[in-house]
Design a protein around this motif. Structure first.
Motif, PDB file in Angstrom:
ATOM      1  N   ASP A 190       0.805  -1.213   0.000  1.00  0.00           N
ATOM      2  CA  ASP A 190       0.000   0.000   0.000  1.00  0.00           C
ATOM      3  C   ASP A 190       0.848   1.279   0.000  1.00  0.00           C
ATOM      4  N   ASP A 191       2.165   1.145  -0.156  1.00  0.00           N
ATOM      5  CA  ASP A 191       3.023   2.327  -0.281  1.00  0.00           C
ATOM      6  C   ASP A 191       2.649   3.121  -1.530  1.00  0.00           C
ATOM      7  N   ARG A 192       2.842   4.424  -1.467  1.00  0.00           N
ATOM      8  CA  ARG A 192       2.617   5.280  -2.624  1.00  0.00           C
ATOM      9  C   ARG A 192       3.934   5.930  -3.045  1.00  0.00           C
ATOM     10  N   TRP A 193       4.004   6.299  -4.321  1.00  0.00           N
ATOM     11  CA  TRP A 193       5.199   6.982  -4.817  1.00  0.00           C
ATOM     12  C   TRP A 193       4.813   8.383  -5.285  1.00  0.00           C
ATOM     13  N   TYR A 194       5.742   9.290  -5.125  1.00  0.00           N
ATOM     14  CA  TYR A 194       5.485  10.703  -5.364  1.00  0.00           C
ATOM     15  C   TYR A 194       6.618  11.313  -6.174  1.00  0.00           C
ATOM     16  N   GLY A 195       6.283  12.384  -6.895  1.00  0.00           N
ATOM     17  CA  GLY A 195       7.306  13.239  -7.458  1.00  0.00           C
ATOM     18  C   GLY A 195       7.794  14.210  -6.404  1.00  0.00           C
ATOM     19  N   CYS A 196       8.785  14.983  -6.747  1.00  0.00           N
ATOM     20  CA  CYS A 196       9.375  15.934  -5.803  1.00  0.00           C
ATOM     21  C   CYS A 196       8.311  16.874  -5.242  1.00  0.00           C
ATOM     22  N   HIS A 197       7.597  17.577  -6.131  1.00  0.00           N
ATOM     23  CA  HIS A 197       6.636  18.580  -5.669  1.00  0.00           C
ATOM     24  C   HIS A 197       5.371  17.956  -5.102  1.00  0.00           C
ATOM     25  N   THR A 198       4.951  16.793  -5.639  1.00  0.00           N
ATOM     26  CA  THR A 198       3.696  16.219  -5.153  1.00  0.00           C
ATOM     27  C   THR A 198       3.854  15.577  -3.775  1.00  0.00           C
ATOM     28  N   TYR A 199       5.081  15.169  -3.432  1.00  0.00           N
ATOM     29  CA  TYR A 199       5.304  14.689  -2.063  1.00  0.00           C
ATOM     30  C   TYR A 199       5.091  15.834  -1.070  1.00  0.00           C
ATOM     31  N   VAL A 200       5.674  16.982  -1.368  1.00  0.00           N
ATOM     32  CA  VAL A 200       5.527  18.128  -0.472  1.00  0.00           C
ATOM     33  C   VAL A 200       4.070  18.583  -0.425  1.00  0.00           C
ATOM     34  N   LEU A 201       3.406  18.605  -1.580  1.00  0.00           N
ATOM     35  CA  LEU A 201       1.983  18.974  -1.606  1.00  0.00           C
ATOM     36  C   LEU A 201       1.164  18.051  -0.704  1.00  0.00           C
ATOM     37  N   ALA A 202       1.442  16.752  -0.769  1.00  0.00           N
ATOM     38  CA  ALA A 202       0.711  15.798   0.071  1.00  0.00           C
ATOM     39  C   ALA A 202       0.950  16.078   1.551  1.00  0.00           C
ATOM     40  N   ARG A 203       2.183  16.428   1.898  1.00  0.00           N
ATOM     41  CA  ARG A 203       2.485  16.763   3.298  1.00  0.00           C
ATOM     42  C   ARG A 203       1.735  18.012   3.737  1.00  0.00           C
ATOM     43  N   LEU A 204       1.480  18.929   2.797  1.00  0.00           N
ATOM     44  CA  LEU A 204       0.786  20.170   3.127  1.00  0.00           C
ATOM     45  C   LEU A 204      -0.732  19.997   3.174  1.00  0.00           C
ATOM     46  N   GLY A 205      -1.248  18.903   2.569  1.00  0.00           N
ATOM     47  CA  GLY A 205      -2.692  18.667   2.628  1.00  0.00           C
ATOM     48  C   GLY A 205      -3.349  18.311   1.309  1.00  0.00           C
ATOM     49  N   ALA A 206      -2.556  18.146   0.245  1.00  0.00           N
ATOM     50  CA  ALA A 206      -3.138  17.841  -1.067  1.00  0.00           C
ATOM     51  C   ALA A 206      -3.488  16.361  -1.200  1.00  0.00           C
ATOM     52  N   ARG A 207      -4.297  16.073  -2.222  1.00  0.00           N
ATOM     53  CA  ARG A 207      -4.595  14.686  -2.585  1.00  0.00           C
ATOM     54  C   ARG A 207      -3.346  14.033  -3.184  1.00  0.00           C
ATOM     55  N   TRP A 208      -3.420  12.695  -3.360  1.00  0.00           N
ATOM     56  CA  TRP A 208      -2.325  11.978  -4.028  1.00  0.00           C
ATOM     57  C   TRP A 208      -2.502  12.159  -5.529  1.00  0.00           C
ATOM     58  N   VAL A 209      -1.702  13.019  -6.107  1.00  0.00           N
ATOM     59  CA  VAL A 209      -1.847  13.380  -7.510  1.00  0.00           C
ATOM     60  C   VAL A 209      -0.486  13.395  -8.189  1.00  0.00           C
ATOM     61  N   LEU A 210      -0.535  13.458  -9.516  1.00  0.00           N
ATOM     62  CA  LEU A 210       0.653  13.736 -10.317  1.00  0.00           C
ATOM     63  C   LEU A 210       0.184  14.508 -11.544  1.00  0.00           C
ATOM     64  N   ASP A 211       0.899  15.570 -11.868  1.00  0.00           N
ATOM     65  CA  ASP A 211       0.499  16.345 -13.036  1.00  0.00           C
ATOM     66  C   ASP A 211       0.871  15.600 -14.316  1.00  0.00           C
ATOM     67  N   HIS A 212       0.152  15.892 -15.387  1.00  0.00           N
ATOM     68  CA  HIS A 212       0.328  15.183 -16.656  1.00  0.00           C
ATOM     69  C   HIS A 212       1.748  15.305 -17.193  1.00  0.00           C
ATOM     70  N   HIS A 213       2.358  16.487 -17.028  1.00  0.00           N
ATOM     71  CA  HIS A 213       3.719  16.579 -17.562  1.00  0.00           C
ATOM     72  C   HIS A 213       4.656  15.631 -16.842  1.00  0.00           C
ATOM     73  N   THR A 214       4.675  15.677 -15.507  1.00  0.00           N
ATOM     74  CA  THR A 214       5.565  14.788 -14.760  1.00  0.00           C
ATOM     75  C   THR A 214       5.239  13.334 -15.059  1.00  0.00           C
ATOM     76  N   ALA A 215       3.965  13.006 -15.162  1.00  0.00           N
ATOM     77  CA  ALA A 215       3.563  11.638 -15.488  1.00  0.00           C
ATOM     78  C   ALA A 215       4.119  11.212 -16.846  1.00  0.00           C
ATOM     79  N   SER A 216       4.204  12.155 -17.780  1.00  0.00           N
ATOM     80  CA  SER A 216       4.699  11.805 -19.114  1.00  0.00           C
ATOM     81  C   SER A 216       6.193  11.525 -19.117  1.00  0.00           C
ATOM     82  N   GLN A 217       6.870  11.760 -17.979  1.00  0.00           N
ATOM     83  CA  GLN A 217       8.264  11.341 -17.831  1.00  0.00           C
ATOM     84  C   GLN A 217       8.376  10.092 -16.956  1.00  0.00           C
TER      85      GLN A 217
END
Length: 492
Positions: free
Chosen positions: A154-181
């Motif tokens: 059940d571990d999740r993986w994050y990009g650099c900015h989305t990890y910090v966003l999650a710590r601040l209160g965001a949903r588990w997301v990834l933007d399309h550009h980062t996903a395309s890499q």
């Protein structure tokens, strides 16, 4: 007065800006925190996602929030970008399992690259994902983490900015550009997860919700508000990889726009009319909904100039630039191959090695410094030649990043490549692009808003053309002639 904050987590520092959208992007305050990556063993490049990324974001927000109060302003949105593509694996409480694995300069997943290519087929990966698998791809890095750490299903993986966003209160997301890499997990034509490919190479691995960089993805939580001083409920806008946020800040958004980012590494982003796929280049999703870009990246640029600075006695940077400026074009017969951390574009060879060719007793550190600029410029020319074959050739070139300051480096690049370069007046970079994304994402300004203004245009000096044509021909021949020896030295 409604204000926005943009923050970028880079290779060498984290930078933040407080901006007034109603005053055409006036910067009210800025700050930064310097850091270093960790190189624990050959081919590895890491950073502590909690101690570096998150704690620096907390510090910066804690510094900028009181300044918003002093301006009698309300923070209406926060957007974060980060170097990338990186990956950090975290448990359900967002505690990282290991240090974060950095972008293409980390080459630990070579076996995973080979295995995934064999499993899916090189042609399938290129056609579906827009690029070959390389050290830049996130998919092999995730597999390395899955196979080499004590993670849970059940571990999740994050990009650099989305990890910090999650710590601040965001949903588990990834933007399309980062996903395309995150090859081979993303279908570039459909702009969606390639779930069939993902299931073959990373069965059972969860994939985050896809959003666009300007989308609101959550709010500052009560806990994050106590840590940062930013009010709970403040909207969080997703952001993206730093180079694309920086292109956005510079006004590079139309088909035919090319951004050169002069930073610790050198990065290229060219905006497209269609969706061409080119070997040796990266086809990605763009910043704005439904768009595509071509990209490329060199492994060393500003980091190499810093290395020469330390190697030659730690003289002030301005003095080194002055000495290089008084050195003739061609550096009196000295050429540098800038593969001091391997190379990404155009050769994708982590075992490549750097080289100074032509050194004599008459050469000085000014010669070495200028030769580094010229070698990087020759590498830029190789990549620009590849980009020029795209369906949407470059019409406007924007030069951004700290390396544009002073003018010598950009002038040498124009002289070697023949390009005119537009240098924006505001060079704070990706954090400023994040502030613009925050303003657009929260509805404070229309989507077509741009804050960039040109400071100057750098034009080629035609009197240097003949010298640089000869230098480039020598540079272009060096890697094919020495590749075998480089690899043998790497084994030592």
């Amino acid at each position: 007065m409604k204000l926005v904050i943009g923050i970028d987590i880079g290779t060498a520092s984290t930078k933040g800006v407080l901006v007034d959208p109603a005053s055409d992007g006036e910067i009210l305050a800025s700050t930064r925190r310097d850091h270093e990556m960790s190189l624990p063993q050959r081919g590895w490049a890491e950073m502590d996602a909690d101690a570096v990324w998150y704690r620096e974001i907390v510090d910066i927000l804690g510094e900028l929030a009181p300044q918003a109060d002093e301006c009698v302003g309300e923070i209406a949105g926060v957007c974060i970008s980060g170097m990338g593509p990186c990956v950090v694996q975290a448990d359900g409480d967002l505690v990282p399992r290991t240090p974060a694995v950095l972008y293409g300069i980390d080459g630990r997943a070579t076996r995973e690259i080979t295995w995934m290519t064999e499993q899916l087929g090189a042609d399938t990966i290129l056609e579906r994902c827009g690029k070959e698998l390389s050290s830049q791809a996130v998919g092999p890095k995730i597999k390395w983490l899955v196979d080499n750490t004590d993670g849970r299903a059940d571990d999740r993986w994050y990009g650099c900015h989305t990890y910090v966003l999650a710590r601040l209160g965001a949903r588990w997301v990834l933007d399309h550009h980062t996903a395309s890499q995150c090859d081979p997990l993303y279908d570039i034509a459909k702009q969606d997860w390639a779930t069939d490919l993902a299931e073959k190479v990373l069965p059972g691995t969860p994939l985050p919700e896809l959003v666009w960089p300007g989308d609101v993805v959550g709010e500052i939580s009560d806990d994050a508000a106590r840590e940062t001083g930013v009010p709970a409920g403040t909207p969080l806008v997703c952001g993206t990889v730093d180079a694309w946020a920086e292109a956005f800040s510079a006004g590079a958004r139309k088909p035919g726009d090319l951004m050169l980012m002069y930073g610790s590494t050198l990065f290229f982003v060219q905006f497209l009319e269609g969706m061409p796929i080119r070997e040796g280049l990266w086809t990605t999703s763009g910043v704005e909904r439904g768009t595509h870009t071509l990209a490329a990246g060199m492994s060393t640029s500003g980091s190499l100039t810093q290395w020469v600075q330390k190697l030659t006695g730690d003289a002030p940077f301005e003095k080194l630039v002055d000495e290089a400026g008084h050195t003739p074009p061609g550096s009196d017969g000295l050429v540098t191959l800038p593969y001091f951390a391997g190379e990404r574009s155009p050769i994708f060879d982590l075992e490549a090695r750097g080289m100074f060719l032509g050194l004599t007793l008459k050469h000085t550190r000014g010669h070495m410094f200028r030769s580094v600029y010229e070698g990087i410029a020759c590498g830029i020319r190789q990549i620009v030649d590849m980009l020029s074959d795209a369906d949407t050739p470059a019409k406007r070139v924007f030069a951004v990043g700290g390396g544009t300051q002073g003018g010598l480096w950009t002038q040498i690049v124009s002289d070697v490549t023949g390009l005119e370069q537009i240098v924006p007046a505001t060079t704070l970079g990706a954090s400023y692009g994040d502030a613009l994304l925050a303003a657009i994402g929260t509805g404070l300004v229309p989507p077509e808003t741009g804050w960039a203004t040109a400071d100057r245009t750098v034009r080629p000096d035609e009197t240097h053309r003949e010298t640089y044509e000869k230098l480039f021909a020598i540079y272009d021949s060096l890697y094919p002639a020495t590749k075998e020896q480089m690899h043998a030295l790497g084994e030592l």
